[in-house]
Design a protein around this motif. Structure first.
Motif: not given
Length: 349
Positions: A113-122, A163-175
């Motif tokens: 999520x940080x790599x996706x640009x989420x401000x609310x992620x550390x 960097x290969x990153x999971x899509x946002x929805x999957x990354x959210x679920x894992x977070x």
């Protein structure tokens, strides 16, 4: 040979590593540069110039790793070596061309999520663990830095900053699976919708598949997410009518047969043309089958009365507003070619 001249401590290729941009490498990559396992361990001695971040993964400078280096180290630890990976200067088994195989390890969770640009992620350098998504069949253990998350099938990666990153929805679920803080969960889900990273329905589907909707704080956050998504979709609906010069409808009304049963609430109704618009901002959940059945029953009843029902989703409004406006305009223009619809009573909702 002059036996009085000292032999170099390392082969010449090692000195070239000082010019590598990303200073994280696996043991296999170091070996390709002429540095064996014993030499690598010697560099990692106390006070030495290198550090071993993870089993078989080395940091080629003595300071703390940056967030980017931590991510790349976790991927090197979890990913199988590729044909080109051993000689790669970046040290990450990520593909850049269509002819190469897909990566078998993706960054997920808060780091993704940080790599996706989420401000609310550390930020990356503040994430306790780098979550790495791997196939379920891989035999890997989590470490202090890399936390292994398993999937039956890996999603299609998004490549961010190489960097290969999971899509946002999957990354959210894992977070969310690792978070017990209700406020943090709510912030992440809200940003996903407000920031237009993904639709609420996609997020809820991932949370359902991860079996996270049994947790009360996640359910509360999802309810807020769906309300947020609906509010945004309604704003787009108002904008569609305004910007594409559609006649103004009656907004958010209940329909009822005169002296008869309640037909249900609708988002927009053009009484002169007998056209109803339904905005479907709900997300599928297993326990809501009855809601979907009731929705289908209402639509069927309205159409039997001669009322045209136009069905829109938030995704359609976001991705193709002009096309959806044309669908509504076509339904309104076709009213003159249809038999008159049954008379209905309109009440505010």
């Amino acid at each position: 040979m002059n036996h009085n001249s000292p032999a170099p401590l390392f082969p010449r290729p090692l000195r070239e590593l000082d010019r590598v941009h990303v200073r994280v490498m696996s043991g296999a990559q170091l070996k390709a540069h002429g540095v064996g396992a014993a030499a690598a361990q010697e560099q990692c001695r106390p006070g030495g110039p290198w550090r071993q971040l993870l089993p078989g993964v080395f940091l080629l400078h003595p300071g703390p790793p940056t967030g980017e280096e931590r991510v790349r180290a976790a991927l090197l630890y979890a990913g199988r070596p590729t044909r080109r990976g051993a000689g790669s200067s970046g040290g990450v088994p990520v593909q850049h061309g269509p002819a190469e195989a897909a990566p078998d390890a993706l960054v997920t969770g808060l780091a993704a999520l940080a790599l996706h640009g989420f401000a609310s992620a550390p930020p990356l350098n503040s994430v306790d663990h780098v979550d790495v998504l791997v196939p379920r069949t891989r035999r890997l253990r989590s470490t202090e830095l890399a936390r292994i998350v398993r999937a039956t099938v890996l999603p299609t990666p998004v490549v961010l900053q190489g960097v290969p990153v999971a899509p946002v929805a999957r990354a959210l679920a894992d977070a969310v699976a690792q978070l017990g803080d209700a406020a943090a969960v709510r912030r992440l889900l809200t940003e996903a919708v407000r920031g237009q990273f993904c639709e609420p329905a996609v997020v809820v589907r991932e949370l359902t598949q991860a079996r996270l909707l049994t947790r009360p704080h996640v359910v509360d956050a999802v309810d807020s997410l769906l309300a947020e998504g609906r509010a945004i979709a309604e704003d787009r609906l108002y904008a569609m009518v305004r910007e594409h010069d559609l006649p103004a409808p009656l907004w958010n009304v209940d329909l009822r047969l005169p002296g008869g049963p309640h037909l249900g609430g609708v988002d927009a109704f053009w009484p002169d043309q007998s056209v109803v618009l339904e905005l479907d901002a709900r997300a599928p959940r297993q326990e809501e089958d009855s809601v979907w059945i009731e929705y289908a029953r209402k639509r069927e009843h309205l159409e039997r009365l001669g009322i045209t029902v136009v069905h829109l989703t938030p995704r359609k409004l976001r991705e193709s507003m002009e096309q959806q406006a044309a669908v509504v305009r076509t339904a309104l223009m076709a009213a003159g070619d249809r038999d008159p619809a049954a008379y209905v009573v309109v009440l505010p909702r």
